[in-house]
Design a protein around this motif. Structure first.
Motif: not given
Length: 169
Positions: A123-127
């Motif tokens: 989600f939101a391109g963030k790990d």
């Protein structure tokens, strides 16, 4: 500093996903975990005497059924069918299981073996597990992002090849 993907956004996203999977979509499947310790292996690295599975664990999922095909080989016609199963990672954590290659999924009285498990659904391109600290331009990145789901790509396996006996779910 990141704007979207904070703990508050993730909490809302998590609740909406659980409500959609549990109350709207309502697709369920069962996972049989492959037990490597009980399975004996021959000199070719193949299971000798059958594979052993633990389970089943019943979970909500988003299931995409692919078209079945009938490839023609030198031995005659074959049957090929696959499904793609997306599990919400939070449901897997609650059930204390993680789908892996070789596990079996039971869906609509048919068995499917997992070929590939894709773990990178952010989600939101963030790990959140990799905040890249210290980061002077964006401090506090470990508080942002969310690993949403695990997507499993499978293929059909005849029930007689698995030696699974369904007693109850």
């Amino acid at each position: 500093m990141a704007i979207f993907g904070s703990a508050r956004d993730i909490s809302m996203f998590r609740h909406i996903n659980r409500e959609l999977l549990g109350n709207v979509i309502t697709q369920q499947c069962a996972i049989y975990k492959f037990i490597l310790d009980k399975t004996t292996v021959n000199m070719y690295g193949e299971a000798a005497g059958g594979k052993f599975y633990d389970g089943p664990v019943l979970l909500n999922a988003l299931i995409t059924v692919k078209d079945n095909t009938t490839p023609i080989t030198e031995f005659g016609a074959d049957f090929d069918w696959s499904i793609e199963v997306a599990f919400l990672r939070d449901d897997l954590v609650d059930a204390n299981t993680q789908p892996e290659v070789g596990d079996i999924i039971l869906y609509q009285e048919s068995y499917f073996e997992i070929d590939n498990a894709i773990h990178a659904q952010y989600f939101a391109g963030k790990d959140p597990d990799y905040p890249y600290n210290p980061n002077p331009l964006n401090p506090g990145l470990s508080n942002f992002g969310y690993n949403v789901s695990i997507i499993c790509q499978t293929h059909y396996v005849p029930a007689d090849r698995l030696n699974l006996i369904k007693t109850r779910l």
